[in-house]
Structures are given as structure tokens and as C-alpha cells.
Design an enzyme around this catalytic site. Structure first.
Site, PDB file in Angstrom:
ATOM      1  N   HIS A  15      36.479  43.522  36.537  1.00  0.00           N
ATOM      2  CA  HIS A  15      35.638  42.536  36.972  1.00  0.00           C
ATOM      3  C   HIS A  15      34.232  42.305  35.884  1.00  0.00           C
ATOM      4  O   HIS A  15      33.918  41.085  35.637  1.00  0.00           O
ATOM      5  CB  HIS A  15      35.033  42.562  38.320  1.00  0.00           C
ATOM      6  N   LYS A  22      28.365  50.374  45.155  1.00  0.00           N
ATOM      7  CA  LYS A  22      28.526  50.297  46.493  1.00  0.00           C
ATOM      8  C   LYS A  22      27.134  50.680  47.283  1.00  0.00           C
ATOM      9  O   LYS A  22      26.503  51.549  46.719  1.00  0.00           O
ATOM     10  CB  LYS A  22      29.756  51.169  47.077  1.00  0.00           C
TER      11      LYS A  22
HETATM   12  C1  BG6 Z   1      38.036  44.687  44.195  1.00  0.00           C
HETATM   13  C2  BG6 Z   1      37.497  46.230  44.609  1.00  0.00           C
HETATM   14  O1  BG6 Z   1      38.671  44.398  43.149  1.00  0.00           O
HETATM   15  O2  BG6 Z   1      36.752  43.815  44.069  1.00  0.00           O
HETATM   16  C3  BG6 Z   1      36.535  46.170  45.662  1.00  0.00           C
HETATM   17  O3  BG6 Z   1      38.638  47.047  44.374  1.00  0.00           O
HETATM   18  C4  BG6 Z   1      35.537  45.303  45.554  1.00  0.00           C
HETATM   19  O4  BG6 Z   1      36.240  47.624  45.858  1.00  0.00           O
HETATM   20  C5  BG6 Z   1      36.126  43.851  45.457  1.00  0.00           C
HETATM   21  O5  BG6 Z   1      35.074  45.425  46.947  1.00  0.00           O
HETATM   22  C6  BG6 Z   1      34.979  42.956  45.132  1.00  0.00           C
HETATM   23  O6  BG6 Z   1      35.374  41.384  45.322  1.00  0.00           O
HETATM   24  P1  BG6 Z   1      34.624  40.571  45.603  1.00  0.00           P
HETATM   25  O7  BG6 Z   1      35.417  39.048  45.403  1.00  0.00           O
HETATM   26  O8  BG6 Z   1      34.237  40.713  47.180  1.00  0.00           O
HETATM   27  O9  BG6 Z   1      33.509  40.437  45.038  1.00  0.00           O
END
Ligand code: BG6
Length: 484
Positions: free
Chosen positions: A239, A329
Site C-alpha cells: 500500500h 497499528k
Molecule cells: C490490509 C492489511 O491490506 O489493509 C490490514 O492487511 C490493514 O492489516 C488494511 O488493516 C488497511 O486497509 P484500509 O483500506 O482499511 O486502509
């Protein structure tokens, strides 16, 4: 001709929480040219109706007031279920027969969605290939693969190689749901559909860039998986590096999958590789207090739940402009934001002119949960001599466009069905991302690994990370977005 979506891992959480609600929403909004058949495949024994009923409940829960019984009743007719085991080749033969019965003589497009645990990717790919389900026609079979794609460079390369034995690259859609978010796509629009930002989007005006993905939640029930992944594999390799690529890339020659991905991957290739010194100096890791007490986590676990990296991009645009990536987190609040921090003015005309970066102009792209863009700049305080204060121009998606924003999976599923891979990661892109992360992961496991700083949940990560930034004459933009 209606396409068919086959979801492997149909009884899993992702299917009920994200995929089916997204498909229902697309149906409700009339977004399908031809509504697809949806076939669930997993080991649980369901009849078509049993699966439909269980999805009705979960979809109603996840789409809330947008659930309309009448529309669902039409939508459910598109849904089928076929029980099978990904590990058994004969179950793919029976799947093939089932699909042939369903589709009749139509040569329809098919999307295989691997919504499974990563250990099932290879058997699913292999059995699809061997059952003749991968290549029956030109580009009418596609496969969507969820993250994580590999756990390091070697495993990602091996997985790519394996996938390519059965599917050509143009059939493969590696999903990163961050690219499906409207605010991330809007970053492309902000940069490449406007004239005013591009001239200042470079080393001449920008001091540094901060990309933060903070989550208030702790790992909870996913601790078992998380402990082997940690924040680098779970968030940064995918991400955050995607956000970095979109922020730093050059304008593609056309809005087309390969043109976009060529530019994105060039950014990753321009990132200066870490060496022993920069690994110590420019990477930072932390763990929230209480993490090791989570079920599924070793009491002695050193897994990082927080990381910050300082990356250098060696090209004409970005030489000397650090990109700080940070994710954790158990942070103060949930916020994903990209901060473009401009330099201080070259000449202090007023006594009150900004002399430190915190007061200099700043563009904040709010990705979520606030969705919008703010430009922070100095303004003269009325009736107070030449005193000034930082003020902002605020663009807010909710206020401007009313109505709720679509879920990332809606856009991505539609694009995959229509064969548009612009918002999916290419094989070389995923590997280049691992090439950046591998040395960090290795250094964090080595005998002279850097300190793992502890932090209390509910703040912005370890205090030492703030100091690390201050020592560089910079400050994290630690602001929880105002919603509404
Ligand atoms: C996921 C991770 O890919 O993305 C998670 O495995 C994380 O740990 C999540 O919480 C976050 O996604 P978003 O869209 O809620 O920011």
C-alpha cells in the site's frame, strides 16, 4: 454476453465482507454492461440457495441502508455455488463441467478471483491451468490474485514464474485495494489534469514528502498471520509503496495500463538501495505495548507493528527530496495522508515570515477516512500589523459531491471484468517493491538489528521516531483529520 466470476475461497471473510457487497453495489447502480454470473467455490457444502441466503445476511450488514430487498432478489439469481477443494485436480474438472452447463455454448469472459490464503495460490493456478480453464480463448480468462504476493523477492519471483506457466502476464491482475480508493485515483487527476501543480511538484519547491498510513486498531484476531508479516509486509511493501509511486511518477504518455505501470515502476527503480549505513540511519521500527500478549503471537516476538523509512529517489525530479513512509497499528487515529511539504520562502520579507518548515506551505492529500485535499498557507491576520497565521483551503469530497464514496473493490472488480489492468500491479512492479523491502527485513532480523522501540497504543508510534524526525529538522504532520 455475460461474464462469469469464479470466487475461490468463497466461504471466507473477504468474499462476504468486500467482494459480494461490491458486486451487489455495482449491480444496484447498474454499472455492469452485462451482469456477471458469480460462482462461489470452496470446500464447505452449500446449496446455491444456502450460499445466497448467507450472503444476503452479510451483504445487508456491510452495505447498510443501501441494501434493498427487491434488488437483492434479482441479484441473488446471478449467484451459484460449487463445492470443491483447491488441492484436488478432479474438483477443477467438475468445476469446468459446471461452468460449461451454466454458460452453455457462449464463449464468455471469465474472472477467477483467488480470495484465499496465499498458500492456495499455486494449487489454484496449477489446477486451473491443467483443467484447461486458463487459456481457452484469447484474453477471455483472467485471474485476480490478492495480496500478499510473496513474502520476499525470491518467493515473489517464484510465484510470478509459476503463474506465468499457466497465465500470460496480461491475464494476471494483482490487486492492491489502495489503488481502488477514489482519493488515490484523484491524486492522478490532481497531478495530471491540472496545470498549476506540476511546475512545483519537484525538488525546486518541495522539501520532503510524508506518506502516513496510521491505524488506530491493534492486530486483534489476525495476530497469527500478522506476526509472520509485520508492518513491512502487511502495509509498506504494497500500500505505501503504491502511494509513493503515484505521488512521485512522471506523467504517463497515455492513460493505459502499461504506460502507467511503466512510469510507476521507474520510480521504484530510482529508489536508492539501502546499504548497511542507511539501513541503520534511515529505517525505524516499533512495536506497541501489549502486542506480544495477543493470541497467536510468541511472547518473545520482535515483529514490527510500526515502521518509518526514509527513501531517496535518484532522479532529476526528486534528487535531495526525502520520502518518509510511516505506518503503524495502535496509533492515535485512523488516517491515511500524503503530505507534500514545500520549502520555506527564499527571502524573509516580513518579520513574521515562516522560517521553519512547520509554518511553510503544505499540501495534504487526505486519502481516508477524511477524503479531500487541503492547502496550508500563510495569511495576514487582520488588524494586526503584518502578523500572519497559517490558514487553509479545504476541498472535501463529501461536501462537494454528496452521496457516499464507492468501496475500492467496486472499481477494481469492474476494471478486472472489463480487462483494464491500470490499477493492478504488474509482475516487475511487485518484484521491484520487494527489492526495496528485502534488505530492511533482513537487517531487522540480523544479529546487529536496530532497536525495536516500544510505544503505547493511542499515540503516534514511538517517541524516538518523533525525535528522529526533529534531528533532521523536520516534523511529522501528526493531525487526526476532522470528519464531516
Ligand atoms: C490490509 C492489511 O491490506 O489493509 C490490514 O492487511 C490493514 O492489516 C488494511 O488493516 C488497511 O486497509 P484500509 O483500506 O482499511 O486502509
Amino acid at each position: 454476453m455475460s461474464p462469469t466470476i469464479v470466487i475461490f475461497g468463497a466461504s471466507g471473510d473477504l468474499t462476504s465482507r468486500k467482494l459480494i457487497p461490491a458486486l451487489y453495489q455495482l449491480f444496484r447502480k447498474g454499472r455492469f454492461k452485462n451482469p456477471p454470473r458469480i460462482v462461489g467455490f470452496s470446500r464447505s457444502k452449500f446449496s446455491h440457495d444456502q450460499w445466497r441466503d448467507s450472503l444476503a445476511e452479510t451483504t445487508a450488514k456491510f452495505v447498510g441502508e443501501r441494501f434493498e430487498q427487491k434488488i437483492w432478489d434479482e441479484f441473488r439469481e446471478l449467484i451459484y455455488y460449487h463445492a470443491g477443494d483447491i488441492g484436488k485436480s478432479e474438483d477443477f474438472d467438475s468445476l469446468r463441467e459446471f461452468l460449461q452447463q451454466l454458460e452453455g455454448d457462449e464463449q464468455c469472459e471469465r474472472l477467477y478471483y483467488l480470495s484465499t490464503a496465499p498458500r492456495f495460490y499455486k494449487p489454484a493456478i496449477e489446477h486451473l491451468g491443467k483443467a484447461g480453464l486458463a487459456d481457452e480463448c484469447d484474453n477471455c480468462r483472467r485471474v485476480v490474485i490478492e495480496k500478499p504476493f510473496g513474502t520476499d523477492l525470491a518467493s515473489a519471483q517464484e510465484l510470478n514464474h509459476f503463474v506465468h506457466e499457466f497465465f500470460d502476464e496480461h491475464q494476471v491482475y494483482r490487486i492492491d485495494h489502495y489503488l481502488g480508493k477514489e482519493t488515490v485515483q484523484n491524486l492522478l487527476v490532481l497531478r495530471f489534469a491540472n496545470t498549476i501543480f506540476e511546475p512545483i511538484w519537484n525538488r525546486n519547491y518541495i522539501d520532503h514528502v510524508q506518506i502516513t498510513v496510521a491505524e488506530e486498531v491493534v492486530v486483534g484476531s489476525r495476530a497469527g498471520y500478522y506476526d509472520s508479516a509485520g508492518v513491512m509486509r502487511d502495509m509498506i511493501q504494497n500500500h505505501l509503496l503504491q502511494l509513493l509511486m503515484i505521488t512521485a511518477m512522471e506523467a504517463p504518455v497515455r492513460y493505459e495500463a502499461d504506460a502507467i505501470r511503466n512510469e510507476k515502476v521507474k520510480v521504484l527503480h530510482a529508489i536508492r538501495p539501502f546499504d548497511d549505513e542507511s539501513l541503520k540511519r534511515d529505517t525505524f521500527r516499533g512495536q506497541y505495548r501489549g502486542y506480544t500478549a495477543s493470541e497467536g503471537v510468541e511472547p518473545t516476538s520482535r515483529t514490527a507493528t510500526f515502521a518509518a523509512l526514509k527513501l531517496a529517489i535518484d532522479n532529476w525530479r526528486w534528487q535531495g527530496v526525502p520520502f518518509y513512509l510511516r505506518s503503524g497499528k495502535g496509533m492515535s487515529c485512523r488516517t491515511t495522508q500524503i503530505v507534500i511539504q514545500f520549502k520555506t520562502p527564499p527571502h524573509r520579507l516580513f518579520d513574521d515570515s515562516p522560517s521553519d518548515l512547520g509554518e511553510a506551505d503544505r499540501l495534504v492529500v487526505q486519502v481516508q477516512p477524511a477524503e479531500g485535499i487541503q492547502l496550508h498557507f500563510q495569511t495576514k491576520v487582520p488588524d494586526a500589523g503584518m502578523k500572519m497565521r497559517q490558514t487553509d483551503l479545504n476541498f472535501n469530497y463529501q461536501q462537494e459531491f454528496r452521496g457516499s464514496m464507492p468501496e475500492a473493490y467496486e472499481r477494481l472488480l469492474l476494471d478486472a471484468l472489463e480487462g483494464d489492468a491500470s490499477l493492478f500491479a504488474r509482475a516487475d512492479e511487485v518484484e521491484a517493491a520487494w527489492r526495496i523491502c528485502d534488505p530492511v527485513l533482513n537487517a531487522w532480523q540480523s544479529s546487529d538489528r536496530p532497536t525495536l522501540f516500544m510505544y503505547d497504543p493511542g499515540f503516534w508510534g514511538p517517541n524516538e521516531c518523533r525525535e528522529w524526525m526533529l534531528q533532521q529538522g523536520r516534523e511529522w504532520f501528526d493531525t487526526c483529520p476532522v470528519l464531516g
